[in-house]
Design an enzyme around this catalytic site. Structure first.
Site, PDB file in Angstrom:
ATOM      1  N   GLU A  62       6.546  -4.421  -5.800  1.00 37.56           N
ATOM      2  CA  GLU A  62       7.004  -4.784  -7.140  1.00 37.56           C
ATOM      3  C   GLU A  62       8.292  -3.987  -7.353  1.00 37.56           C
ATOM      4  OE1 GLU A  62       4.724  -4.633 -11.293  1.00 37.56           O
ATOM      5  OE2 GLU A  62       3.478  -4.165  -9.573  1.00 37.56           O
ATOM      6  N   ARG A 293      -5.746   3.101   1.361  1.00 34.98           N
ATOM      7  CA  ARG A 293      -4.407   3.564   1.059  1.00 34.98           C
ATOM      8  C   ARG A 293      -4.208   4.991   1.572  1.00 34.98           C
ATOM      9  NH1 ARG A 293      -2.023   3.801  -3.920  1.00 34.98           N
ATOM     10  NH2 ARG A 293      -2.638   1.653  -4.226  1.00 34.98           N
ATOM     11  N   LYS A 303       3.321   5.812  -8.910  1.00 35.68           N
ATOM     12  CA  LYS A 303       4.616   5.577  -9.537  1.00 35.68           C
ATOM     13  C   LYS A 303       4.701   6.250 -10.892  1.00 35.68           C
ATOM     14  CE  LYS A 303       5.659   1.111  -7.600  1.00 35.68           C
ATOM     15  NZ  LYS A 303       5.290  -0.273  -7.828  1.00 35.68           N
TER      16      LYS A 303
HETATM   17  P1  ATP Z   1       1.585   2.709  -7.059  1.00 39.59           P
HETATM   18  O1  ATP Z   1       0.110   2.802  -6.791  1.00 39.59           O
HETATM   19  O2  ATP Z   1       2.342   3.899  -6.623  1.00 39.59           O
HETATM   20  O3  ATP Z   1       1.928   2.309  -8.443  1.00 39.59           O
HETATM   21  P2  ATP Z   1       1.835   0.002  -6.249  1.00 39.59           P
HETATM   22  O4  ATP Z   1       0.695  -0.436  -5.424  1.00 39.59           O
HETATM   23  O5  ATP Z   1       1.775  -0.409  -7.633  1.00 39.59           O
HETATM   24  O6  ATP Z   1       2.080   1.562  -6.084  1.00 39.59           O
HETATM   25  P3  ATP Z   1       3.585  -1.964  -5.160  1.00 39.59           P
HETATM   26  O7  ATP Z   1       5.044  -2.066  -5.286  1.00 39.59           O
HETATM   27  O8  ATP Z   1       2.752  -2.975  -5.804  1.00 39.59           O
HETATM   28  O9  ATP Z   1       3.201  -0.500  -5.663  1.00 39.59           O
HETATM   29  O10 ATP Z   1       3.170  -1.793  -3.643  1.00 39.59           O
HETATM   30  C1  ATP Z   1       3.703  -2.529  -2.575  1.00 39.59           C
HETATM   31  C2  ATP Z   1       2.761  -2.454  -1.413  1.00 39.59           C
HETATM   32  O11 ATP Z   1       2.573  -1.104  -1.000  1.00 39.59           O
HETATM   33  C3  ATP Z   1       1.397  -3.004  -1.768  1.00 39.59           C
HETATM   34  O12 ATP Z   1       0.970  -3.876  -0.731  1.00 39.59           O
HETATM   35  C4  ATP Z   1       0.529  -1.783  -1.857  1.00 39.59           C
HETATM   36  O13 ATP Z   1      -0.787  -2.064  -1.504  1.00 39.59           O
HETATM   37  C5  ATP Z   1       1.193  -0.825  -0.877  1.00 39.59           C
HETATM   38  N1  ATP Z   1       0.900   0.556  -1.221  1.00 39.59           N
HETATM   39  C6  ATP Z   1       1.153   1.195  -2.395  1.00 39.59           C
HETATM   40  N2  ATP Z   1       0.691   2.451  -2.367  1.00 39.59           N
HETATM   41  C7  ATP Z   1       0.128   2.643  -1.134  1.00 39.59           C
HETATM   42  C8  ATP Z   1      -0.531   3.741  -0.480  1.00 39.59           C
HETATM   43  N3  ATP Z   1      -0.713   4.923  -1.080  1.00 39.59           N
HETATM   44  N4  ATP Z   1      -0.979   3.555   0.796  1.00 39.59           N
HETATM   45  C9  ATP Z   1      -0.787   2.380   1.418  1.00 39.59           C
HETATM   46  N5  ATP Z   1      -0.188   1.309   0.866  1.00 39.59           N
HETATM   47  C10 ATP Z   1       0.267   1.427  -0.407  1.00 39.59           C
HETATM   48 MG    MG Z   2       1.120  -2.814  -7.472  1.00 38.40          MG
END
Ligand code: ATP
Ligand code: MG
Length: 588
Positions: A62, A293, A303
């Protein structure tokens, strides 16, 4: 076919089995509507190999923040699988949410994925480009009786959804006819209703044991301007509806996500099965696969928390070298190779676990040890005066660029009467086992001469201002007979006249504890007050010519990089990437 040197994992097993069974071999770009079919040529003119990819994965950030170390795990996994199995990995910006996204984040995500060493071969997409398809598919679902417009209030919907132990109740609007629903949905789209007054729901099963299948919302009214589509839409798809469609339209084969989406998988499958029946999407359908994760000690990977650290000024910026963002890591001097190695080492599993940050640091050390030339830096300088060396005289000593790589050669380092040495390399009254400089003791100035300490100068407060010694002219390293001197201490130095005085930032871990914010503490209270120390160091003169992002080992200290933002030509400043040894290791 797959790179056999890489450790296997459950996702690789699934892919290998799918390939062996030719599950995806029938997938051709068969004329169903879809952005991938329309974009056979990438934006940069390269063919994205849509027809030849054996598997297709995607990384779907995102664009509402900077990428962090957790994202790097997902990037390495998705792009790595595509590379290993002759597939393609798409970079898809998941920008279905109208309010948050910004171009700045899009640009930084592109940079970060490239920096990690991956390329999407023209397969760069924006989910918002699919809004029309998503809308059209919603109409088809309505016509087929698979979706309805609900007009309950948010509170009513919440209560009627039920709980983990109690089934939900059908909405009084659930039995609207397809014609009624279509008319209402079109009116929603035409902007006739206020936010929150109606919502489009999938018609699945209000008594399902999985709450995600209790008629999830798929379209909401949101009168908001979208960064890409402007005011074209006042209804927006929900993530649970949009994501499977994005995958299907791009002919993704393996849609890999983190474990919290496991409970959503039944809806992912339900929705795509309905859309396949309605001939909206290609088959075979993408499959969602969840993995654990990355949780890393001594950092925060959310974030929201990263934004707080930046906005409240606990760090200098998004690319502060202490932040676990990829822009921060780059400024700190971390290497993409070491990130990829780290992700291979930690592997991919289905159960949540914590990885100690020292594993990542050790990967950085290993790679930097192999790849960086050695240089000499005095971080806490005090003068060493060689009383019997003629003033005005100078000569060259030769220092190896890498102790295990003679082919990297040696470089000249100037030697003169006044040198800088580390303050801790002299003790007026030595403690037991101290072999460095103290009055009467003899040490080797590394790559130079053997010197005997004869005393020191002090200021009025008793602080040492200079150390004095005498050198042995026949002891120069590399000359015949120099080995005759047996000394226990070996210290580094730079010639004071030639040294480059530079700003050096000594970075350390941002948090002082393993799990910041654990046990209900405010995570801000766990910040390490010593995570950044700025000093003026005396460096060997050659370092003045370092270009931004050049990396070095400063002997006896650690790995350092010329800061990519604040270095000027002829005036680099250096960031400490990581120390030579783990000073945080337990029991030390
Ligand atoms: P956050 O949890 O930091 O807000 P998010 O999941 O909202 O992160 P996105 O931009 O939606 O952030 O994530 C993009 C991709 O990165 C998604 O497929 C998500 O599953 C993956 N991702 C995010 N955080 C992790 C993590 N700690 N380990 C592995 N993959 C991750
Ligand atoms: Mg997300």
């Amino acid at each position: 076919m797959a790179d056999t040197e890489k450790p296997s994992n459950f996702i690789r097993h699934i892919i290998a089995a799918d390939l062996a069974a030719d599950v995806y071999v029938t997938r051709h770009w068969s004329g169903k509507p879809g952005p991938a079919a329309q974009q056979k040529v990438g934006a940069d003119g390269t063919a994205p190999r849509l027809d030849t990819a054996k598997i297709r994965t995607r990384f779907p950030p995102e664009p509402n923040g900077y990428l962090h170390f957790g994202h790097a795990k997902s990037i390495c996994l998705n792009f790595g699988l595509a590379l290993d199995y002759h597939g393609a990995c798409h970079l898809r910006f998941d920008d279905t949410n109208p309010e948050k996204e910004e171009q700045e984040y899009v640009d930084s995500i592109i940079d970060a994925v490239h920096w990690l060493g991956f390329d999407w071969q023209g397969n760069q997409y924006f989910a918002s480009d699919y809004f029309q398809w998503m809308y059209d598919f919603a109409e088809k679902l309505i016509e087929a009786g698979h979706a309805y417009v609900d007009s309950q209030s948010a509170d009513e919907m919440r209560t009627s959804r039920g709980t983990l132990t109690e089934a939900g109740k059908n909405s009084p609007y659930r039995d609207r006819t397809p014609a009624e629903n279509l008319a209402l949905f079109r009116a929603m789209r035409a902007g006739e209703f206020a936010d929150g007054t109606h919502i489009l729901r999938a018609k699945v099963d209000m008594s399902s044991g999985n709450i995600n299948l209790r008629d999830p919302a798929i379209y909401r009214i949101r009168h908001a301007t979208h960064h890409a589509t402007g005011d074209t839409w006042c209804i927006y798809p929900m993530y649970t509806y949009a994501h499977p469609i994005e995958d299907a339209l791009e002919n993704i084969t393996h849609s890999i996500c983190t474990l919290e989406f496991e409970d959503q998988r039944p809806f992912y499958d339900w929705l795509l099965a309905r859309l396949a029946e309605l001939d909206c999407v290609n088959t075979p359908l993408p499959q969602q696969i969840e993995f654990a994760r990355l949780n890393l000690s001594y950092v925060v990977l959310s974030k929201r928390k990263l934004i707080q650290l930046v906005e409240e000024g606990h760090v200098d910026s998004w690319d502060d070298p202490r932040l676990p963002t990829l822009v921060g890591a780059r400024r700190r001097g971390y290497t993409p190779e070491a990130f990829r190695r780290f992700n291979e080492m930690i592997g991919v599993t289905k159960s949540d676990s914590w990885i100690d940050i020292s594993v990542l640091e050790e990967c950085q050390r290993e790679h930097l040890n192999q790849t960086t030339p050695r240089r000499i830096a005095v971080l806490d300088p005090v003068k060493l005066v060689i009383d019997n060396y003629p003033a005005g005289q100078e000569e060259e000593c030769l220092a190896p660029n890498h102790p295990q790589k003679p082919e990297w050669g040696k470089r000249p380092v100037p030697f003169s009467r006044e040198l800088w040495i580390e303050r801790e390399d002299f003790m007026e009254a030595p403690t037991k086992g101290y072999f460095r400089l103290f009055p009467g003791n003899t040490v080797r100035l590394r790559y130079g001469f053997v010197v005997k300490c004869i005393g020191c100068d002090k200021d009025a407060a008793g602080a040492i201002t200079a150390v004095h010694c005498e050198y042995m002219p026949d002891s120069k390293s590399g000359t015949p007979g120099s080995d005759n001197y047996k000394v226990k201490g070996n210290i580094h130095w730079v010639s004071a006249k030639h040294a480059y005085a530079a700003e050096v930032r000594l970075y350390d871990r941002l948090f002082a504890v393993e799990a910041p914010g654990e046990d209900g503490r405010d995570f801000i209270a766990d910040l390490n007050p010593n995570s950044k120390r700025v000093i003026t160091a005396q460096l060997e003169s050659a370092l003045q010519g370092a270009a931004a992002e050049d990396r070095f080992q400063f002997e006896r200290h650690g790995y350092f990089v010329a800061d990519r933002i604040e270095s000027k030509s002829g005036a680099p400043v250096f960031n400490r990437t990581v120390t030579l040894r783990d000073s945080w290791a337990k029991g030390k």
